[in-house]
Design an enzyme around this catalytic site. Sequence first.
Site, short mmCIF file in Angstrom:
data_model
loop_
_atom_site.label_atom_id
_atom_site.label_comp_id
_atom_site.label_asym_id
_atom_site.label_seq_id
_atom_site.Cartn_x
_atom_site.Cartn_y
_atom_site.Cartn_z
N ARG A 104 57.70 43.49 53.20
CA ARG A 104 57.31 43.53 52.06
C ARG A 104 57.21 45.03 51.49
O ARG A 104 56.85 45.90 52.45
CB ARG A 104 55.67 43.19 52.12
CG ARG A 104 55.48 41.73 52.03
CD ARG A 104 54.15 41.42 51.75
NE ARG A 104 53.00 42.49 52.19
CZ ARG A 104 51.61 42.30 51.45
NH1 ARG A 104 51.45 41.39 50.66
NH2 ARG A 104 50.94 43.18 52.16
N TYR A 140 41.41 48.54 46.43
CA TYR A 140 42.01 49.67 47.37
C TYR A 140 43.41 49.38 47.22
O TYR A 140 44.19 50.17 48.10
CB TYR A 140 41.47 49.25 48.69
CG TYR A 140 41.27 48.11 49.24
CD1 TYR A 140 42.45 47.35 49.66
CD2 TYR A 140 40.27 47.20 49.27
CE1 TYR A 140 42.56 46.07 50.28
CE2 TYR A 140 40.07 45.88 49.78
CZ TYR A 140 41.28 45.29 50.31
OH TYR A 140 41.22 44.09 50.86
N LYS A 141 44.21 48.40 46.45
CA LYS A 141 45.46 48.39 46.52
C LYS A 141 46.20 49.28 45.32
O LYS A 141 45.97 50.44 45.41
CB LYS A 141 45.73 46.77 46.13
CG LYS A 141 45.85 46.27 47.58
CD LYS A 141 46.08 44.56 47.26
CE LYS A 141 46.28 43.90 48.51
NZ LYS A 141 44.63 43.56 49.01
N ASP A 156 42.24 35.18 41.41
CA ASP A 156 42.45 36.28 42.44
C ASP A 156 43.31 37.60 41.87
O ASP A 156 44.49 37.00 41.84
CB ASP A 156 42.60 35.79 43.62
CG ASP A 156 42.31 36.94 44.99
OD1 ASP A 156 42.64 37.96 44.33
OD2 ASP A 156 41.96 36.68 45.87
N PHE A 169 46.04 33.67 49.97
CA PHE A 169 45.81 34.36 51.18
C PHE A 169 44.66 33.87 52.05
O PHE A 169 43.80 33.01 51.39
CB PHE A 169 45.12 35.77 50.54
CG PHE A 169 44.88 36.87 51.74
CD1 PHE A 169 45.90 37.61 52.08
CD2 PHE A 169 43.63 37.08 52.18
CE1 PHE A 169 45.75 38.62 53.05
CE2 PHE A 169 43.47 38.02 53.07
CZ PHE A 169 44.56 38.77 53.30
#
Length: 403
Positions: A378, A229-230, A204, A135
């Site tokens: 996605r 938050y995922k 990560d 990312f």
Amino acid sequence: MSDLRSEAEALDSRDELAAKRKEFVLDDTVYLDGNSLGALPAHVPGRLAEVMTHEWGTLRIRSWEESGWWTAPERIGDRIAPLVGAAPGQIVVGDSTSVNVFKALVAAVRIARGAEDAGSGGEGRAEIVVDATTFPTDGYIAESAARLTGCRLIPVTPGDVPGVLGERTAAVLLNHADYRTGRLHDLPGLTAAVHAAGALVVWDLCHTAGALPVGLDAHGVDLAVGCTYKYLNGGPGSPAYLYVRESLQSRFDSPLPGWNSHAEPFGMRPAFEAADGALRGRVGTPDILSMLALEAALDVWDGVSVDDVRAKSLALTDFFLRCVGAYVPQGRVESLTPAAHAERGSQVALRCEDAGDVMRRLVERGVVGDFRAPDVLRFGFTPLYVSFADAERAARVLAETLG
């Protein structure tokens, strides 16, 4: 088509996690973007109202002690720990993922060089290896950390990491899953390879924690970071977390020492003295409202086995790929997600020439995924609230949208 719908109904009827769906605020939308922002657990607004009206509104500053605000970062860290395979006392919650990546990576270099000074780490540890497909922010942070520590940055794909490790390697920063394709990287094998070279590894976990077993302690991971938050459903901008393996905590030298990580935070001493344990990962005042929203959100994990979550995740993505194969015209999309379960996270990525426009039309028809430039659709599968009927409907609407 009717056969797949019937199969979805049968699978949902046997799903041991199906009851969890009722614990979230959902509607008729097929929500397959929990790999970017998890759905709202239904009890969180009530908990936040209590925090605001009573703990803040009535108790005010007394809540730092009486409501447990001060100890929230480590208390909530211990709630996250079993979801990533960690014993208590090794995770502290606070700051953003980016800030925690910076803390972890610089600290890893300092630990590696400390071992070198002690004669056990080889000579001249002056290289940081980073996932070249990471990312973007992780890459930016790694570049800055390299400049700060005087290291050379070496970007390579995760599969090529073992070939570039050596006596000059100080630290390695890797993603557990590729955010574009959902490819799951070999955390146990890569961790072992990094350790064999005498270096430290930072993982990560943003795209895996809460979707599959991680095994931080079991695999000897040094440091790890992740957002909440995922798949953990902590809410937009909820605080991230930092894992520091117990055996490294006494040597964890944060590049961001703050009063919250001081051995005597209220002593207000001019000289810094690090606290014991994972508390060294704290910096400044915790974001209490978002912190306590996250704590409440974690209640949905009570009684849930991460192994069961993983089993459903694989079943959902398998079924979705089957539906796509049955419904979508051949050649219209290409799956970028590995077929092998050992190499798959909890999302499906489909390459499509006009992906941005396709996703916009899917959202208009009640199927929410997301688009990654230039050509990737996605679809994230959060096992706690996504059903097999959702997977079938998403594939069917995709086929209709593609015409």
